[in-house]
Design a protein around this motif. Sequence first.
Motif, short mmCIF file in Angstrom:
data_model
loop_
_atom_site.label_atom_id
_atom_site.label_comp_id
_atom_site.label_asym_id
_atom_site.label_seq_id
_atom_site.Cartn_x
_atom_site.Cartn_y
_atom_site.Cartn_z
N ARG A 1 13.84 6.81 -50.76
CA ARG A 1 14.50 5.83 -51.60
C ARG A 1 15.94 6.29 -51.80
O ARG A 1 16.20 7.30 -52.45
N GLY A 2 16.87 5.57 -51.23
CA GLY A 2 18.27 5.97 -51.39
C GLY A 2 19.18 5.11 -50.55
O GLY A 2 18.74 4.23 -49.81
N GLU A 3 20.47 5.38 -50.68
CA GLU A 3 21.46 4.64 -49.90
C GLU A 3 21.39 5.12 -48.44
O GLU A 3 21.48 6.31 -48.17
N ILE A 4 21.25 4.17 -47.54
CA ILE A 4 21.02 4.52 -46.14
C ILE A 4 22.15 5.35 -45.56
O ILE A 4 21.92 6.34 -44.87
N GLY A 5 23.39 4.96 -45.83
CA GLY A 5 24.52 5.71 -45.30
C GLY A 5 24.51 7.15 -45.75
O GLY A 5 24.77 8.07 -44.96
N ALA A 6 24.21 7.38 -47.03
CA ALA A 6 24.19 8.74 -47.56
C ALA A 6 23.05 9.55 -46.95
O ALA A 6 23.21 10.72 -46.62
N VAL A 7 21.88 8.91 -46.78
CA VAL A 7 20.73 9.62 -46.21
C VAL A 7 21.00 10.03 -44.77
O VAL A 7 20.69 11.15 -44.34
N LEU A 8 21.60 9.14 -44.00
CA LEU A 8 21.76 9.38 -42.57
C LEU A 8 23.08 10.06 -42.20
O LEU A 8 23.25 10.47 -41.04
N GLU A 9 23.99 10.21 -43.13
CA GLU A 9 25.31 10.74 -42.81
C GLU A 9 25.28 12.07 -42.06
O GLU A 9 26.05 12.24 -41.09
N PRO A 10 24.43 13.03 -42.41
CA PRO A 10 24.43 14.30 -41.66
C PRO A 10 24.11 14.13 -40.18
O PRO A 10 24.58 14.91 -39.35
N ALA B 1 2.06 7.30 -34.01
CA ALA B 1 3.39 7.77 -34.39
C ALA B 1 3.45 8.07 -35.89
O ALA B 1 2.70 7.49 -36.69
N GLN B 2 4.33 8.96 -36.26
CA GLN B 2 4.66 9.15 -37.67
C GLN B 2 5.64 8.05 -38.08
O GLN B 2 6.50 7.64 -37.28
N LEU B 3 5.50 7.60 -39.31
CA LEU B 3 6.31 6.49 -39.81
C LEU B 3 7.15 6.94 -40.99
O LEU B 3 6.63 7.44 -41.99
N VAL B 4 8.46 6.76 -40.86
CA VAL B 4 9.41 7.04 -41.95
C VAL B 4 10.01 5.72 -42.39
O VAL B 4 10.45 4.92 -41.55
N ILE B 5 10.02 5.46 -43.69
CA ILE B 5 10.63 4.25 -44.23
C ILE B 5 11.79 4.67 -45.13
O ILE B 5 11.61 5.39 -46.11
N ILE B 6 12.99 4.23 -44.77
CA ILE B 6 14.18 4.47 -45.58
C ILE B 6 14.64 3.12 -46.10
O ILE B 6 15.12 2.28 -45.33
N ASN B 7 14.48 2.91 -47.40
CA ASN B 7 14.77 1.59 -47.96
C ASN B 7 15.02 1.72 -49.45
O ASN B 7 14.45 2.59 -50.12
N ARG B 8 15.83 0.83 -49.96
CA ARG B 8 16.15 0.84 -51.39
C ARG B 8 14.93 0.51 -52.24
O ARG B 8 14.71 1.09 -53.31
N ASP B 9 14.11 -0.43 -51.77
CA ASP B 9 12.98 -0.94 -52.56
C ASP B 9 11.66 -0.66 -51.86
O ASP B 9 11.62 -0.39 -50.65
#
Length: 257
Positions: A240-249, A219-227
């Motif tokens: 690297r970013g705020e999860i809500g903002a990244v996923l909002e769309p 599988a391809q692995l995506v990590i969305i995390n502040r740190d």
Amino acid sequence: MITNELNTAQRQLEQLLADCSSAVAFTGAGISTESGIPDFRSPGSAWKRHPPMPFSDFLASEENRILTWQRKFIMDDSYAGAKPNRGHRAISRLVADGTIGAVITQNIDGLHQFSGVPAHQVIELHGNGTYAACLDCGLRYELAPIRKKFEADGRAPVCSTCGGPVKGATIAFGQAMPGEAMRRAQAAAGACDLMLAIGSSLVVYPAAGFPLLAKENGAQLVIINRDPTPLDEYADLIVRGEIGAVLEPFERANRLN
């Protein structure tokens, strides 16, 4: 690839989701911070002021069980108003349109279910703090009547059917991981072709092993995390970013065709 630019990250994530046939979300405490539930590492976290009781201590005495329930109700009151946020709603939308087939979560807040993800598609590795269960026979108990009785008589609850100790349905330190949830998580991680690790430090094992298992199975692995996380070197995309903002769309849009 690491990206801090929001629009770029969203475009890359959108394409990965469009290209995959079976995605799995793996979520940690970071997805719930926007809902007002700080992770246990955050300064001032209620987890630090009221640390959870180790399982062996809970079993050891009535006094410890009473203290455990006192701490639980304090914690419950702290987060009583928590509601699903943009990240939860985006995952719910991706589950609804068939892009994400399962949500493996380390969280105990039940917010994935509250956001609309069907319970049978949520795999809770650390249990659920929104209800309780008898440790002997497994009978489920709702918290409101347990709390009413506890506050009236000050005694630790016991099962009305078998007399066993009743405990919040979370996995305490030293308690065995839930076998069925672990088997389901292993199967989901092994079968997906895209794993989204969202808001997890990826340091708590065995739970943190599932994103790596997915990667090892192609599988391809995506990590969305502040740190940064220990699994960053294996990721195909790191956001690297705020999860809500990244996923909002993805809360609003259907999967690309």
